[in-house]
Design a protein around this motif. Structure first.
Motif, PDB file in Angstrom:
ATOM      1  N   ILE A  59     -10.478  65.966 -13.583  1.00  7.92           N
ATOM      2  CA  ILE A  59      -9.692  65.089 -13.939  1.00  7.92           C
ATOM      3  C   ILE A  59      -9.774  64.669 -15.574  1.00  7.92           C
ATOM      4  N   ALA A  60     -11.298  64.380 -15.584  1.00  8.06           N
ATOM      5  CA  ALA A  60     -11.649  63.866 -16.958  1.00  8.06           C
ATOM      6  C   ALA A  60     -11.223  64.974 -18.001  1.00  8.06           C
ATOM      7  N   ALA A  61     -11.697  66.259 -17.388  1.00  5.02           N
ATOM      8  CA  ALA A  61     -11.610  67.361 -18.574  1.00  5.02           C
ATOM      9  C   ALA A  61     -10.094  67.690 -18.778  1.00  5.02           C
ATOM     10  N   ILE A  62      -9.105  67.493 -17.818  1.00  4.79           N
ATOM     11  CA  ILE A  62      -7.688  67.513 -18.277  1.00  4.79           C
ATOM     12  C   ILE A  62      -7.447  66.518 -19.089  1.00  4.79           C
ATOM     13  N   MET A  63      -7.688  65.229 -18.796  1.00  6.15           N
ATOM     14  CA  MET A  63      -7.119  64.194 -19.563  1.00  6.15           C
ATOM     15  C   MET A  63      -7.769  64.209 -21.029  1.00  6.15           C
ATOM     16  N   ALA A  64      -8.795  64.766 -21.184  1.00  7.48           N
ATOM     17  CA  ALA A  64      -9.437  64.979 -22.507  1.00  7.48           C
ATOM     18  C   ALA A  64      -8.799  65.972 -23.432  1.00  7.48           C
ATOM     19  N   ALA A  65      -8.466  67.223 -22.748  1.00  8.97           N
ATOM     20  CA  ALA A  65      -7.619  68.124 -23.529  1.00  8.97           C
ATOM     21  C   ALA A  65      -6.411  67.488 -23.988  1.00  8.97           C
ATOM     22  N   LYS A  66      -5.743  66.402 -23.498  1.00  6.74           N
ATOM     23  CA  LYS A  66      -4.547  65.829 -24.153  1.00  6.74           C
ATOM     24  C   LYS A  66      -5.090  64.981 -25.090  1.00  6.74           C
ATOM     25  N   VAL A 120     -16.084  67.510 -21.905  1.00  4.58           N
ATOM     26  CA  VAL A 120     -15.723  66.317 -21.386  1.00  4.58           C
ATOM     27  C   VAL A 120     -16.013  66.332 -19.984  1.00  4.58           C
ATOM     28  N   GLY A 121     -15.468  67.752 -19.433  1.00  4.59           N
ATOM     29  CA  GLY A 121     -15.863  67.933 -18.058  1.00  4.59           C
ATOM     30  C   GLY A 121     -17.319  67.974 -17.656  1.00  4.59           C
TER      31      GLY A 121
ATOM     32  N   ILE F  59      -9.166  57.563  -9.786  1.00  4.31           N
ATOM     33  CA  ILE F  59      -9.795  57.541 -11.138  1.00  4.31           C
ATOM     34  C   ILE F  59      -8.763  57.240 -12.328  1.00  4.31           C
ATOM     35  N   ALA F  60      -7.620  57.535 -12.024  1.00  6.33           N
ATOM     36  CA  ALA F  60      -6.485  56.987 -13.144  1.00  6.33           C
ATOM     37  C   ALA F  60      -6.481  55.388 -12.999  1.00  6.33           C
ATOM     38  N   ALA F  61      -6.576  54.841 -12.030  1.00  7.09           N
ATOM     39  CA  ALA F  61      -6.501  53.275 -11.993  1.00  7.09           C
ATOM     40  C   ALA F  61      -7.791  52.678 -12.546  1.00  7.09           C
ATOM     41  N   ILE F  62      -8.884  53.312 -12.331  1.00  8.07           N
ATOM     42  CA  ILE F  62     -10.162  52.947 -12.936  1.00  8.07           C
ATOM     43  C   ILE F  62     -10.089  53.001 -14.608  1.00  8.07           C
ATOM     44  N   MET F  63      -9.765  54.079 -15.057  1.00 11.57           N
ATOM     45  CA  MET F  63      -9.559  54.126 -16.358  1.00 11.57           C
ATOM     46  C   MET F  63      -8.435  53.255 -16.985  1.00 11.57           C
ATOM     47  N   ALA F  64      -7.272  53.175 -16.327  1.00 15.92           N
ATOM     48  CA  ALA F  64      -6.282  52.389 -16.569  1.00 15.92           C
ATOM     49  C   ALA F  64      -7.015  50.927 -16.693  1.00 15.92           C
ATOM     50  N   ALA F  65      -7.700  50.264 -16.084  1.00 12.29           N
ATOM     51  CA  ALA F  65      -8.049  48.987 -15.834  1.00 12.29           C
ATOM     52  C   ALA F  65      -8.834  48.760 -17.610  1.00 12.29           C
TER      53      ALA F  65
END
Lengths: 159, 159, 159, 159, 159, 159
Positions: A59-66, A120-121, F59-65
């Motif tokens: 998830i971190a890797a996918i978000m970092a690509a953006k 980032v992954g 994970i999305a929730a934690i990052m959003a915080a």
């Protein structure tokens, strides 16, 4: 030839891609992180049921690509149309390999997005395991192949 | 012991650091990017006067350190008090080494910030030179040392 | 006529550009920062070899152009195709002039991106020199010209 | 003396503020945007009831203050404790003046945060009115005063 | 059928939308926040002249729509062409209803952008009133309708 | 009393918290998303092995915080010391409940961070399941309790 990211006076610029064609562009990048045997086993067991290090790193890797164009100064913003990130557990040398494929239909390539996803992954794996193994090492981070655009197809020569 | 980033049920959380002491924390990370001889020479010449690849990579690295908790899912936000990023040109193997030192006075360490700075510093070099050398490889990205906090000093054993 | 950023009830909205044509759009903005003679000399000397204030301000300006729609509430996100930022040292009045040109192929113009680049470029100069000269003043920040879109070409009348 | 944002080798760094005291720090910055008489009247009327240009610019300015360390490369991240932004309509010269006050309890000052708030506040006014008046000019953007920290109080000499 | 956000191995990915048509896409979402009668009256009076809670919530909602792909892990980045956010004061049950409409011309829909706008609009109301009414509750947040794309038109069945 | 987020003239500001004590602050928020029975079963089965909707939403929730002060205009930036997010599957009404606990040692509370985590957690579930169930509804999003600060402990009265 010189570097396209600088003008004739040697000053950095975000290079003009306005005249480039919007084509289907694909990039694949990869890299790995080596760790102690005990750390590797924790990741391996967690992957199955809980303590899902790999799932979070993906998830971190996918978000970092953006976020790539936010991080890399002269990188063009691009509307990505696909991001996939795979991790391979390699027991022989206690390493986890990460491979990311990024695609777009745009005026410039997505190599940087694929590399950023891999970095980032791997960093996220480091973060989650650093309490038990601070000495992990990331390496062999590179572009494996790219397709589309004026320069066409390219594949890395892996030694 | 298991990984601190998961609770007893195996679910990820941003671990509680509220009871930790605010101490002076330092982390040093490093990594390198290998390239073709011709690419190396372009960077080397640019460094002196114009086409300053290294100068731009340094700024990207420093800015990335400040974005670490945005990128790494379970990383705590920290008010960094110092970030330095150095690059070393190594002619023997046509590589550029990047070393980042990050400091804070806080409740948790800054290893992730130092690693993120190194990763984005190297990525920026890749970005700026990729038009002439798509096969560059980043490797040996690791924490070299850390200081402060409950676990105290730690130095990597480099083989 | 009223302001397009408000609907008939006076409420703000991000105005509909869906029906606009995707055309080649260019905007040029400029501005300057005045400082003491001694500060000006520091920047001038640094520009040549080390302490490269201008080089860092240029990177900050380019990156800021990409963040415009994050900063300006009703601004549309746009995929920029080109960003160039130039600085001119003007010894007569100890000022540095910044000019930014931004381009895209899209449904709305890039004046805001060009202005944001100039603003952040000047702010970065202020930041790097404030320890020696807190009284620097930024002024004459404006759009110089724009091209493309329904309203066509426009050039500022400079008095 | 040289610029603190560069080390002895002339390389940029985020300067070490670890040893500085956490004190109450205040900065006040200001600037203005000049426009045509007709544009000024639209803002003036909108302020009262609907089409609230000033209200939106204020929100943008406050939010921008929080993004300062993301935008300015060598700026330290700071936990702001107060941000106020005021606008003054000046009918004599059809201009809107913006003044921002930012406060923190920290190891470094908040001049950059106050300036960034002013810049983005003025930019937002430009954005909202540009459809009717593209020639607006922003100027006199400066720090008016600062308090706290080792250098103590400082007030701009306005000519 | 399974969820498109996972591949056949059950791993998350940002799904490939490269082959989808770029069409005009619209999404409308809504939600509400219930509060005490006294809180409702403060918002109602503020709306008219000063203390404009609704105006600020609208700006926050519009800006949040642009941040959607930063927040939602597998969401594609999209260049929005229109965002409108309306609030309705409902005296009968002391609630404020928020409705957002988002549009784009792109390869995937904008339901998430519309929902994110509503959520952040309601959150901003909560933030601004929490000092007088901590017990406010947000509910009925949903997509009301969508248009465009392969799946065509859809309207929620409201019970 | 009026709303603290406005000054006496009715203008919004980021309220001064400089004089508040840095204390241990905790907030707990919750909310839920209702869906069709078939959708609920997909989430339930995925949770066990693959297609881990809940893990990604966490994970999305934690990052959003961590992004709260970027999203909510007048919210103070805070260095969070702990974020936990739990999801409860409720078969009786095909809903998933999300509960977030956020902690800091700071000058202001973390209710907004806990609510933002819940909102983005629920939004992520919506995103991942929307292809099979567009009519999902999020509701009952509220603060359950808070501790610390001048106003002390507070617990919601759940009807």
């Amino acid at each position: 030839g010189g570097l396209t990211h600088f003008d004739q006076g040697g000053q950095a610029h975000m290079v003009d891609v306005g005249d480039k064609n919007s084509t289907h562009r694909i990039a694949v990048a990869a890299g790995k992180i080596r760790m102690q045997a005990a750390t590797f086993e924790i990741i391996q067991s967690g992957n199955a049921k809980k303590g899902d290090v790999i799932g979070i790193a993906r998830i971190a890797a996918i978000m970092a690509a953006k976020r790539t164009s936010d991080l890399i100064p002269l990188c063009h913003p691009l509307a990505l149309t696909r991001v996939t990130v795979d991790f391979q557990l390699v027991p022989e040398n206690h390493s986890v390999e990460c491979q990311a494929q990024v695609e777009t239909y745009g005026k410039t390539g997505v190599e940087m997005e694929a590399l950023t996803a891999v970095q980032v992954g791997l960093l996220t794996i480091y973060d989650m395991c650093k309490a038990v193994d601070r000495g992990m090492v990331m390496s062999d981070i590179r572009v494996l192949e790219k397709h589309g655009g004026k320069s066409g197809d390219w594949t890395a020569m892996i030694d």
